[in-house]
Design a protein around this motif. Structure first.
Motif, PDB file in Angstrom:
ATOM      1  N   GLY A  91       0.816  -1.214   0.000  1.00 52.28           N
ATOM      2  CA  GLY A  91       0.000   0.000   0.000  1.00 52.28           C
ATOM      3  C   GLY A  91       0.840   1.250   0.000  1.00 52.28           C
ATOM      4  N   ILE A  92       0.148   2.353  -0.248  1.00 49.34           N
ATOM      5  CA  ILE A  92       0.739   3.685  -0.255  1.00 49.34           C
ATOM      6  C   ILE A  92      -0.162   4.588   0.574  1.00 49.34           C
ATOM      7  N   ASP A  93       0.447   5.328   1.479  1.00 45.91           N
ATOM      8  CA  ASP A  93      -0.297   6.285   2.307  1.00 45.91           C
ATOM      9  C   ASP A  93       0.220   7.682   1.995  1.00 45.91           C
ATOM     10  N   VAL A  94      -0.695   8.600   1.769  1.00 47.00           N
ATOM     11  CA  VAL A  94      -0.333   9.992   1.507  1.00 47.00           C
ATOM     12  C   VAL A  94      -0.941  10.863   2.592  1.00 47.00           C
ATOM     13  N   VAL A  95      -0.115  11.693   3.202  1.00 47.57           N
ATOM     14  CA  VAL A  95      -0.570  12.691   4.161  1.00 47.57           C
ATOM     15  C   VAL A  95      -0.160  14.050   3.611  1.00 47.57           C
ATOM     16  N   LEU A  96      -1.113  14.964   3.535  1.00 50.89           N
ATOM     17  CA  LEU A  96      -0.835  16.335   3.097  1.00 50.89           C
ATOM     18  C   LEU A  96      -1.011  17.252   4.285  1.00 50.89           C
ATOM     19  N   ARG A  97       0.047  17.955   4.636  1.00 49.70           N
ATOM     20  CA  ARG A  97       0.027  18.895   5.757  1.00 49.70           C
ATOM     21  C   ARG A  97       0.016  20.305   5.196  1.00 49.70           C
ATOM     22  N   GLU A  98      -1.064  21.035   5.499  1.00 49.38           N
ATOM     23  CA  GLU A  98      -1.156  22.424   5.055  1.00 49.38           C
ATOM     24  C   GLU A  98      -0.628  23.370   6.123  1.00 49.38           C
ATOM     25  N   ASN A  99      -0.648  22.924   7.358  1.00 53.76           N
ATOM     26  CA  ASN A  99      -0.034  23.663   8.459  1.00 53.76           C
ATOM     27  C   ASN A  99       0.233  22.655   9.568  1.00 53.76           C
ATOM     28  N   PRO A 100       0.964  23.046  10.614  1.00 57.73           N
ATOM     29  CA  PRO A 100       1.313  22.074  11.657  1.00 57.73           C
ATOM     30  C   PRO A 100       0.119  21.524  12.437  1.00 57.73           C
ATOM     31  N   ASP A 101      -1.027  22.173  12.327  1.00 53.31           N
ATOM     32  CA  ASP A 101      -2.181  21.767  13.120  1.00 53.31           C
ATOM     33  C   ASP A 101      -3.285  21.081  12.323  1.00 53.31           C
ATOM     34  N   ALA A 102      -3.126  20.937  11.016  1.00 54.47           N
ATOM     35  CA  ALA A 102      -4.196  20.339  10.205  1.00 54.47           C
ATOM     36  C   ALA A 102      -3.611  19.594   9.018  1.00 54.47           C
TER      37      ALA A 102
END
Length: 132
Positions: free
Chosen positions: A110-121
């Motif tokens: 599998g592949i997991d993608v996390v997109l962080r737009e700021n440190p809190d979200a």
């Protein structure tokens, strides 16, 4: 399960023209940190998930198609909302197309993608790959 994660940042412009998005309805910019994790049940003969340089290069290729682009005009998002979640799915699918062309990529679970737009979200998407 073993995993390897690489990350890069990219910048986009887009609008989210629905009332639910409040001030984000208008055109605005966003800078994301994309973290892509590659999962595999067993390590390869070199005792790694896959080559870290190859993983980073594929992520860079995928993000080059998005970086400094207005997603309202991007063909992949025509008629779709370019939410963080939808963008994470798009990146996971695009990375999968490239990585599964490599011997180690074909062994991924599998592949997991996390997109962080700021440190809190942040938001993410997990793509399960067919067992090989």
């Amino acid at each position: 399960m073993f995993s390897l994660t690489v990350r890069r940042h990219f910048m986009i412009a887009h609008s989210l023209p629905r009332e639910a998005f409040g001030p984000a309805q208008g055109l605005h910019g966003a800078t994301f940190v994309a973290e892509v994790s590659f999962r595999r049940r067993r390590l390869n003969d070199d005792a790694i998930v896959l080559d870290i340089g190859a993983a980073g290069g594929i992520l860079e290729d995928v993000l080059a198609d998005l970086n400094y682009k207005n997603l309202d005009e991007h063909p992949a998002f025509k008629g779709k909302l370019s939410t963080t979640e939808a963008l994470a799915e798009h990146i996971a699918q695009a990375v999968a197309v490239q990585i599964t062309q490599t011997p180690d990529g074909r062994a991924l679970a599998g592949i997991d993608v996390v997109l962080r737009e700021n440190p809190d979200a942040w938001a993410g998407y997990s793509l399960e790959l067919p067992a090989k």
